[in-house]
Write a protein that holds these residues in place. Sequence first.
Motif, mmCIF file in Angstrom:
data_model
loop_
_atom_site.group_PDB
_atom_site.id
_atom_site.type_symbol
_atom_site.label_atom_id
_atom_site.label_comp_id
_atom_site.label_asym_id
_atom_site.label_seq_id
_atom_site.Cartn_x
_atom_site.Cartn_y
_atom_site.Cartn_z
ATOM 1 N N VAL A 1 0.969 -1.121 -0.043
ATOM 2 C CA VAL A 1 0.017 -0.113 0.088
ATOM 3 C C VAL A 1 0.794 1.295 -0.022
ATOM 4 O O VAL A 1 0.742 2.273 -0.872
ATOM 5 N N GLY A 2 1.841 1.152 0.880
ATOM 6 C CA GLY A 2 2.694 2.474 0.952
ATOM 7 C C GLY A 2 3.420 2.934 -0.221
ATOM 8 O O GLY A 2 3.504 3.985 -0.959
ATOM 9 N N SER A 3 4.132 1.512 -0.907
ATOM 10 C CA SER A 3 5.054 1.897 -2.110
ATOM 11 C C SER A 3 3.979 2.161 -3.296
ATOM 12 O O SER A 3 4.274 2.947 -4.379
ATOM 13 N N GLY A 4 2.878 1.193 -3.316
ATOM 14 C CA GLY A 4 1.780 1.802 -4.505
ATOM 15 C C GLY A 4 1.097 3.301 -4.522
ATOM 16 O O GLY A 4 0.976 3.613 -5.357
ATOM 17 N N PHE A 5 1.138 3.732 -3.184
ATOM 18 C CA PHE A 5 0.742 5.193 -3.031
ATOM 19 C C PHE A 5 1.597 6.087 -3.808
ATOM 20 O O PHE A 5 1.316 6.963 -4.365
ATOM 21 N N ILE A 6 2.880 5.931 -3.378
ATOM 22 C CA ILE A 6 4.033 6.655 -4.087
ATOM 23 C C ILE A 6 4.093 6.668 -5.586
ATOM 24 O O ILE A 6 4.268 7.358 -6.351
ATOM 25 N N VAL A 7 3.929 5.291 -5.978
ATOM 26 C CA VAL A 7 3.723 5.069 -7.457
ATOM 27 C C VAL A 7 2.542 5.943 -8.135
ATOM 28 O O VAL A 7 2.707 6.464 -9.057
ATOM 29 N N LEU A 8 1.260 5.805 -7.616
ATOM 30 C CA LEU A 8 0.481 6.567 -8.139
ATOM 31 C C LEU A 8 0.629 8.022 -8.067
ATOM 32 O O LEU A 8 0.186 8.594 -8.972
ATOM 33 N N CYS A 9 0.962 8.609 -6.890
ATOM 34 C CA CYS A 9 1.292 9.885 -7.007
ATOM 35 C C CYS A 9 2.192 10.312 -8.067
ATOM 36 O O CYS A 9 2.107 11.501 -8.599
ATOM 37 N N SER B 1 8.783 3.957 1.508
ATOM 38 C CA SER B 1 7.812 4.895 1.092
ATOM 39 C C SER B 1 7.541 6.105 1.961
ATOM 40 O O SER B 1 7.436 7.187 1.627
ATOM 41 N N ILE B 2 7.748 5.837 3.068
ATOM 42 C CA ILE B 2 7.674 6.996 4.401
ATOM 43 C C ILE B 2 8.829 8.096 4.099
ATOM 44 O O ILE B 2 8.557 9.197 4.097
ATOM 45 N N ALA B 3 9.956 7.317 4.285
ATOM 46 C CA ALA B 3 11.346 7.930 4.342
ATOM 47 C C ALA B 3 11.627 8.804 3.088
ATOM 48 O O ALA B 3 11.900 10.213 2.931
ATOM 49 N N TYR B 4 11.593 8.066 1.801
ATOM 50 C CA TYR B 4 11.975 8.878 0.551
ATOM 51 C C TYR B 4 10.923 9.466 -0.057
ATOM 52 O O TYR B 4 10.945 10.555 -0.813
ATOM 53 N N GLY B 5 9.500 8.933 0.002
ATOM 54 C CA GLY B 5 8.444 9.219 -0.790
ATOM 55 C C GLY B 5 7.474 10.488 -0.233
ATOM 56 O O GLY B 5 7.186 11.349 -1.091
ATOM 57 N N LEU B 6 7.182 10.244 1.278
ATOM 58 C CA LEU B 6 6.406 11.443 1.458
ATOM 59 C C LEU B 6 7.059 12.812 2.105
ATOM 60 O O LEU B 6 7.198 12.901 3.343
#
Length: 320
Positions: free
Chosen positions: A32-40, A269-274
Amino acid sequence: MATLQAVLGNLTATEREILTTINTGASSLSLVGSGFIVLCYLLFKELRKFSFKLVFFLALSDMFCSFFGIIGDPSKGYFCYAQGYTTHFFCVASFLWTTTIAFTLHRTVVRHKTDVEDLEPMFHLYVWGTSVVMTVIRSIGNDHSHMSRIGPWCLSRTGRTGKVVHFITFYAPLWGAILFNGITYFQVIRMLKNATRMAAGISERAYQSDVRPDMKALNRWGYYPLILIGSWFFGTINRIHDFIEPGHKIFWLSVLDVGMAALMGLFNSIAYGLNSSVRRAIYERLDLLPESFRRFPKGFKSRDQQQESELVSLKTAEQR
């Protein structure tokens, strides 16, 4: 997935079920976390810059690593091989992409180079090529003539040679990436701290109010190498223990091994993406929604604006 295969042997049915549940739950969070970054990245055009493109490929690798770790395949034969090798491929690609991010930051901040975008083809060759080579070499130690099923997972029965090959093709490059990232971020943080102190000394009191936020932003960068360490430390210890005492499994160590490894995608996903760019893009879209759909906790948006100003002040300090 590769971790779960390695730890399930010689455990009771109840213990295997517990580890399977932990793996599925943790991998789902990472998916879910990595998929959210990909979607963004796919939805927001303003995020399609080179720096975030590297984060996109990191999240993409994490997403597939988590996905194949969840689904399993009850069939025997080549489908089992495909499942094991795809998870190995994408997990290796994941931590290799973190080294490209560290390299890009170091080349930009420390060496003052502006040609990092020209290196993108080399990054892809390095990450995907190395992942393919490591995955192919891993098959050398596997006994493909015997396959076993543990729940929905397929497991190649490997001897000591297979365990050594697995360690060489996964944990050796993993800890090489951890060492590279640690040294790189240390050099970047040290240089920016020196630049910040010099600027503070020149500006004296007028600039001292900006020093503390800058230091907080720098310290956050120091946590990035700890993600890989935290995700794979227990797995590394478990592999070493399994090699020394193959007939004895430590259940609590296996729990930490499977759980932390499966959470790597969520941590990344939290450290790099958000970051502030992603949150700003989300805020702009939410402003188009009715008021009742875009309520934020008190102070949430202001903290994001503060973080963004910290990064801006870092650039200003380095330019000085």
